[in-house]
Write a protein that holds these residues in place. Structure first.
Motif, PDB file in Angstrom:
ATOM      1  N   GLY A 172      -3.202  -1.258   6.118  1.00  0.00           N
ATOM      2  CA  GLY A 172      -3.059  -0.196   5.141  1.00  0.00           C
ATOM      3  C   GLY A 172      -1.646  -0.183   4.602  1.00  0.00           C
ATOM      4  N   GLU A 173      -1.518   0.013   3.293  1.00  0.00           N
ATOM      5  CA  GLU A 173      -0.201   0.038   2.656  1.00  0.00           C
ATOM      6  C   GLU A 173       0.333   1.453   2.611  1.00  0.00           C
ATOM      7  N   ASN A 174       1.620   1.585   2.875  1.00  0.00           N
ATOM      8  CA  ASN A 174       2.261   2.892   2.915  1.00  0.00           C
ATOM      9  C   ASN A 174       2.198   3.576   1.552  1.00  0.00           C
ATOM     10  N   ALA A 175       1.803   4.875   1.532  1.00  0.00           N
ATOM     11  CA  ALA A 175       1.766   5.689   0.319  1.00  0.00           C
ATOM     12  C   ALA A 175       0.993   4.997  -0.800  1.00  0.00           C
ATOM     13  N   SER A 176      -0.182   4.477  -0.476  1.00  0.00           N
ATOM     14  CA  SER A 176      -0.981   3.724  -1.437  1.00  0.00           C
ATOM     15  C   SER A 176      -2.461   3.883  -1.091  1.00  0.00           C
ATOM     16  N   THR A 177      -3.311   3.620  -2.066  1.00  0.00           N
ATOM     17  CA  THR A 177      -4.754   3.602  -1.813  1.00  0.00           C
ATOM     18  C   THR A 177      -5.236   2.190  -1.494  1.00  0.00           C
ATOM     19  N   LYS A 178      -4.334   1.243  -1.375  1.00  0.00           N
ATOM     20  CA  LYS A 178      -4.724  -0.149  -1.160  1.00  0.00           C
ATOM     21  C   LYS A 178      -4.793  -0.522   0.319  1.00  0.00           C
TER      22      LYS A 178
END
Length: 513
Positions: A172-178
């Protein structure tokens, strides 16, 4: 002729006795106090509910000491040959915390933070502990050395959560929906994005990724769940996310907002998530509407108090869950508004809850099946011994209110807890009447049960211990309609089990025979 008056024996009260079971059903803050069952508890601090008794929890002891910064992460590595390693992250470094003693030199240094998420992953090239913290790239441990892996496509420094699903690593990417995934069986190489923003409708970003198992016509299968910070769960079925033929969105479901990235734990084939609405089962939540989530909340009985704590300290670091299989416990680490830490603990066999106090834990992990937690300057082993790092363990029990089978005003006269202990502890006991709440204050501190080698006097101290069944009556003088038994202990070196409570009383309007 005049006759002498005879005493009216019908007005003399009758001594009666009643027995109450130990509160093995655990804490219940859900139901009305007047409607609690006989095995419910209003207070159950440091006493763990078993099926037929409640037991004073075991203690903790220093394992690795001398950290200059708080230990914000502890995580383990389990090799196929059975070798276990424990690591602790504090400040800007990771340390080997496997062997008890003073902390040694850092095994990984010059880091940005100590808040790591990890997963163990097997490849053809070996077994790896994979760790990310949203700032320092993808770090791995292979049983002998730490390394930094090269990831392309994604910015490795931004990867903050990690999971494995069907021989593939997901990040999971920080502060992202990706979310990002690697090739099958790979810990390095090109990462491909899956943007969950297209399937979520409430905004927010990716909190964590976790697989769950379910039964279909072909047998057991795994669903990969992507959970947003707003409480939306996108559940995907399949193996290859690059192919529409083998990767499908099974549905999007609602839960409460997760407290943080560590608010998830695998529980058998399920995953449980701590939210602002309590701890819920992902496998069950897909079958009900959000308005009915309380019906499948694992923390249903304690949600009122737990929810208040989440609201007060939601942004405080330390919210975490861990399953401790050998102890049949689910541990929910709960930071308090005043800066202390407590734990809500569930018996995974019965579903009964209690609370532990006295363990200032910032993070949790297991090594070789035993629980460890990180504190302000040390790593501690939990559930061991009968002292809190050589100090007292304070326990308190309060059962449900009862009319004792006699719906009349009563004068309580005698009270006794039925205990089993390895010695003669001196509990403070009392009775609350008519929904009062009075803590027993005359606690007698019990010292270590038996002599201590190299400390106690030879030929004076008693070495070893015996198991005693304690049933000593105490006089009381409470008057009321409903009564609740209460007990408080402050001990070092004692193992205590409570099986029930006996009471003697006189009831208004009950005449002598």
């Amino acid at each position: 002729m005049r006759q002498a008056l005879r005493p009216n024996r019908s007005r003399r009260p009758v001594a009666r006795f009643a027995s109450l079971p130990a509160p093995v059903a655990g804490l219940n803050f859900r139901d009305a106090i007047a409607a609690l069952g006989p095995t419910d508890a209003l207070i159950l601090d440091n006493y763990f509910p078993h099926a037929s008794y409640v037991e004073l929890r075991r203690g903790y002891t220093e394992h690795v000491t001398g950290f200059a910064s708080p230990v914000e992460s502890v995580f383990d590595y389990a090799a196929p040959n059975g070798t276990a390693k424990l690591f602790a992250a504090a400040g800007t470094a990771i340390y080997d915390a496997t062997t008890a003693g003073a902390v040694g030199a850092a095994v990984v240094s010059s880091l940005t933070n100590a808040r790591w998420q990890t997963v163990q992953f097997s490849t053809l090239g070996g077994d790896f502990l994979v760790a990310v913290n949203g700032a320092d790239g993808v770090r791995t441990y292979n049983g002998s050395a730490w390394a930094t892996q090269t990831i392309t496509g994604a910015t490795a420094a931004n990867l903050v959560t990690v999971a494995s699903h069907k021989t593939r690593l997901w990040f999971g990417e920080n502060a992202s929906t990706k979310a990002w995934y690697l090739g099958t069986g790979a810990i390095v190489g090109a990462a491909t994005a899956l943007d969950l923003g297209y399937v979520w409708s409430m905004g927010g970003n990716l909190a964590f990724i976790v697989p769950i198992s379910f039964q279909n016509t072909q047998g057991l299968d795994d669903v990969l769940c992507f959970v947003s910070t707003e409480g939306e769960v996108a559940a995907y079925v399949g193996t290859d996310p690059a192919s529409a033929n083998t990767w499908q969105l099974g549905g999007v479901y609602r839960i409460g907002r997760p407290t943080n990235r560590r608010a998830v734990a695998r529980f058998g084939g399920d995953a449980i998530v701590m939210t602002d609405g309590g701890v819920v089962s992902l496998r069950q939540i897909v079958a009900v509407d959000l308005s009915q989530a309380g019906n499948v909340s694992i923390t249903d009985k304690i949600n009122r108090v737990l929810g208040e704590q989440v609201a007060e300290a939601a942004s405080t670091f330390g919210w975490e869950m861990i399953i401790y299989p050998a102890g049949t416990r689910l541990i929910v680490n709960a930071p308090q508004e005043d800066g202390t830490y407590r734990q809500w603990v569930m018996n995974t066999l019965t579903g009964a809850w209690c609370r532990t106090i006295g363990m200032e834990a910032l993070s949790w992990s297991l090594m070789a099946g035993a629980p460890y937690f990180g504190g302000a300057t040390a790593v501690y082993q939990a559930d061991t011994g009968a002292t809190d790092n050589a100090g007292n363990i304070v326990g308190e029990v309060k059962g449900a209110f009862s009319v004792l089978g006699v719906p009349a005003l009563k004068r309580m006269t005698m009270f006794r807890p039925t205990l089993t202990a390895n010695g003669n502890p001196a509990p403070a006991v009392g009775i609350d009447v008519d929904f009062s709440d009075v803590t027993p204050t005359d606690v007698l501190v019990s010292s270590v049960s038996g002599g201590q080698w190299n400390v106690s006097l030879w030929d004076a101290a008693v070495f070893g211990s015996t198991t005693n069944n304690l049933r000593e009556w105490t006089t009381v003088a409470n008057i009321g309609l409903t009564v609740a038994p209460r007990l408080r202990t402050e001990t070092r070196g004692f193992d205590i089990q409570i099986t029930g409570f006996d009471l003697a009383f006189e009831a208004q309007g009950l005449a002598a025979l």
